[in-house]
Write an enzyme that holds these catalytic residues in place. Structure first.
Site, PDB file in Angstrom:
ATOM      1  N   LYS A 288      22.545  43.436  22.398  1.00  0.00           N
ATOM      2  CA  LYS A 288      21.708  44.000  21.332  1.00  0.00           C
ATOM      3  C   LYS A 288      21.568  43.004  20.186  1.00  0.00           C
ATOM      4  O   LYS A 288      22.561  42.510  19.657  1.00  0.00           O
ATOM      5  CB  LYS A 288      22.346  45.300  20.827  1.00  0.00           C
ATOM      6  CG  LYS A 288      21.654  45.944  19.626  1.00  0.00           C
ATOM      7  CD  LYS A 288      22.438  47.171  19.181  1.00  0.00           C
ATOM      8  CE  LYS A 288      21.955  47.705  17.838  1.00  0.00           C
ATOM      9  NZ  LYS A 288      22.785  48.826  17.356  1.00  0.00           N
ATOM     10  N   ASP A 293      19.652  46.341  10.356  1.00  0.00           N
ATOM     11  CA  ASP A 293      19.303  47.722  10.681  1.00  0.00           C
ATOM     12  C   ASP A 293      19.336  48.575   9.429  1.00  0.00           C
ATOM     13  O   ASP A 293      20.402  48.989   8.972  1.00  0.00           O
ATOM     14  CB  ASP A 293      20.270  48.281  11.730  1.00  0.00           C
ATOM     15  CG  ASP A 293      19.898  49.702  12.139  1.00  0.00           C
ATOM     16  OD1 ASP A 293      18.749  50.111  11.861  1.00  0.00           O
ATOM     17  OD2 ASP A 293      20.739  50.385  12.738  1.00  0.00           O
ATOM     18  N   LYS A 300      19.293  54.734   6.623  1.00  0.00           N
ATOM     19  CA  LYS A 300      20.738  54.880   6.474  1.00  0.00           C
ATOM     20  C   LYS A 300      21.104  55.058   5.001  1.00  0.00           C
ATOM     21  O   LYS A 300      20.400  54.551   4.108  1.00  0.00           O
ATOM     22  CB  LYS A 300      21.459  53.623   6.987  1.00  0.00           C
ATOM     23  CG  LYS A 300      21.371  53.364   8.469  1.00  0.00           C
ATOM     24  CD  LYS A 300      22.099  52.075   8.810  1.00  0.00           C
ATOM     25  CE  LYS A 300      22.021  51.745  10.291  1.00  0.00           C
ATOM     26  NZ  LYS A 300      22.852  52.656  11.100  1.00  0.00           N
ATOM     27  N   ARG A 374      19.246  51.248  21.477  1.00  0.00           N
ATOM     28  CA  ARG A 374      19.042  51.599  22.886  1.00  0.00           C
ATOM     29  C   ARG A 374      17.590  51.353  23.317  1.00  0.00           C
ATOM     30  O   ARG A 374      17.318  51.138  24.487  1.00  0.00           O
ATOM     31  CB  ARG A 374      19.454  53.045  23.121  1.00  0.00           C
ATOM     32  CG  ARG A 374      18.589  54.085  22.452  1.00  0.00           C
ATOM     33  CD  ARG A 374      19.296  55.413  22.268  1.00  0.00           C
ATOM     34  NE  ARG A 374      20.388  55.324  21.326  1.00  0.00           N
ATOM     35  CZ  ARG A 374      21.200  56.330  21.040  1.00  0.00           C
ATOM     36  NH1 ARG A 374      21.053  57.512  21.638  1.00  0.00           N
ATOM     37  NH2 ARG A 374      22.174  56.174  20.163  1.00  0.00           N
TER      38      ARG A 374
END
Length: 525
Positions: A288, A293, A300, A374
């Site tokens: 990954k 992120d 977040k 994912r």
């Protein structure tokens, strides 16, 4: 003196040089620091000092055992007792400090932790000589050196001098006298393992204003040049044309577009000749590569976002593994894939409710944009299964917070659809000091990733580590596959043993130990 160096890395701080010296007495007197092993007392004898202690005590005119006993040294693994050496006397040479280092039961784990203790106690020093690696002829060099190298890790881009520079040189004294070739091979393997761990940590620690998908691709290209690998990268247009909808979807909100990185390793005739294999099968590693992120529109909290520069640790592990395959004598073909993207917030970010079409046609409904890893991994795994004829696929990712809840921060999660592959990875991790715990691919939870509009929901509820693994499993088709969820161990909260606070690069030693074995795919269907 036999020395092994590593290529420079893009940081102000580099790993210590490590060397072998056949002549213990000369090496320990000529060093600035000497580290000697201390073994615990048993029923018949008190604490004991290991090789080199008698010679050094004679040179210095000191009763080192008596000093150890007076300081209440116990020999507990990693315990360090410091004995300053008085200035004066030509017999002292450059020696300024003697370290008595506990080695416990002298297992590889004990010696790795002793190496880490020596590294921390000698930061900023010029050279340390030690006889600790002589305690285990089979595994002492690898264990001690990897522990010392990894505990030396420091990342520093300050305007001034680095604050925590590692010792410049570690001399393994008394090693190589009768087994020079074997010991040199062991040292080269140890330096490859330690250097790979260092590289993975370095890549994961680079801040994201410097690190983006294009930068990561540049690092991979440099690795390919160093290690004799073939290199390919897909840019955003090629990804869109090729049907990599997961990578495009995650990366579309960022000003720095996504990339898919590929490195190929082919074993030498010598590596293949040492096995029973007639033809080298292909192992595909997928890491990954989310270079930052934010969570996307499902953003977040600030505290959770602070460490997200390391959300590409899986990709860093794959790149570092690829760089060291030749050094560990890997006998199989290995292809490393790193789907790299930045999960950013903008008017073009993917939205909850979107449906993405992955490589090969399978679709995912997006119900949480923060379950992005994912999505990019799925594309790479599907590409590998369809196009690369792999014997096995192993993916590595800081994927779910759920695995940290399940396992804590000292063990990684492992899922696999093949028992032999799972056992091989578990054994390699245990031997390398990177343990994994196998978790179930429990089919009854498939309904939790069901979608009413697509083949799967990207953020099924319930046991999050398991549902994420179930999501990925579909893209591997019928290929033997393992998924390493290292979110539990992606960050070390503090310095401990060979771990340094911050990104860990967890998994690279386990993969290299597995792939550097005599037959990594033994028993795999």
């Amino acid at each position: 003196m036999i020395s092994t160096r590593r290529p420079a890395l893009p940081s102000q701080v580099s790993p210590p040089d490590v060397a072998l010296s056949r002549f213990a007495a000369h090496a320990i007197v000529g060093a600035e620091v000497v580290a000697l092993p201390v073994s615990p007392a048993d029923e018949s004898v008190g604490v004991t000092l290991g090789p080199g202690a008698a010679e050094l005590g004679d040179v210095l005119g000191l009763d080192l055992l008596g000093l150890a006993e007076a300081a209440n040294a116990t020999g507990t693994t990693g315990e360090v007792t410091s004995l300053p050496v008085p200035l004066g006397g030509p017999e002292n040479g450059d020696l300024r400090l003697v370290l008595l280092v506990g080695v416990g039961s002298q297992t590889p784990t004990d010696l790795r932790r002793a190496g880490a203790a020596v590294a921390r106690a000698t930061r900023g020093r010029g050279a340390v000589a030690t006889t600790i690696a002589t305690l285990d002829a089979a595994a002492g060099i690898e264990a001690f050196v990897t522990g010392a190298m990894l505990a030396s890790f420091s990342f520093d881009w300050r305007s001034g001098q680095p604050e925590h520079a590692p010792v410049k040189q570690i001399v393994l004294a008394g090693v190589g006298a009768d087994t020079e070739d074997d010991d040199r091979a062991a040292l080269e393997r140890a330096v490859a393992l330690g250097g790979a761990g260092w590289r993975a940590r370095m890549l994961s620690t680079v801040p994201s204003n410097l690190k983006n998908p294009a930068w990561l691709a540049e690092q991979a290209e440099q690795i390919a040049g160093e290690a004799g690998l073939t290199f390919r990268v897909w840019d955003e247009r090629e990804l869109a044309d090729g049907g990599f909808g997961g990578i495009i979807g995650v990366g579309q909100g960022s000003e720095t577009p996504p990339r898919l990185i590929r490195l190929d390793y082919t074993p030498s005739k010598a590596a293949l000749a040492g096995t029973a294999l007639r033809k080298a099968p292909t192992v595909v590693l997928v890491g990954k590569g989310i270079t930052f992120d934010s969570g996307g529109l499902s953003i977040k909290p600030a505290q959770a976002m602070a460490s997200m520069k390391r959300d590409m640790t899986g990709g860093a592990v794959v790149l570092a593994t690829m760089a060291a395959l030749e050094a560990v004598g890997c006998p199989v073909k290995v292809i490393g894939l790193v789907p790299a993207a930045e999960n950013a917030v903008s008017g073009s970010s993917m939205r909850p409710g979107d449906v993405l079409r992955h490589y090969g046609g399978r679709t995912s409904e997006i119900t949480n944009t923060d379950a992005e890893g994912r999505l990019v991994m799925a594309d790479a795994i599907a590409y590998a299964a369809a196009e690369l004829d792999p014997a096995v696929i192993v993916d590595v990712a800081t994927l779910t917070g759920a695995v940290k809840v399940a396992l804590g921060q000292e063990i990684g999660g492992l899922f696999a659809n093949d028992d032999a592959l799972a056992e091989a990875l578990l054994a390699a991790g245990a031997g390398a000091g990177e343990p994994f715990w196998r978790l179930p691919l429990f089919a009854a939870y498939e309904d939790k990733i069901a979608s009413t509009v697509a083949d799967a929901d990207n953020a099924g509820g319930g046991p999050g580590a398991i549902t994420a693994a179930l999501f990925l499993q579909h893209f591997a088709a019928d290929v033997p596959w393992a998924h390493l969820d290292i979110a539990s161990v992606g960050d070390a909260p503090e310095d401990r043993d060979e771990w340094t606070q911050g990104p860990t690069g967890f998994g690279v030693r386990a993969l290299l130990t597995w792939l550097g074995g005599h037959d990594p795919l033994a028993g795999v269907r």
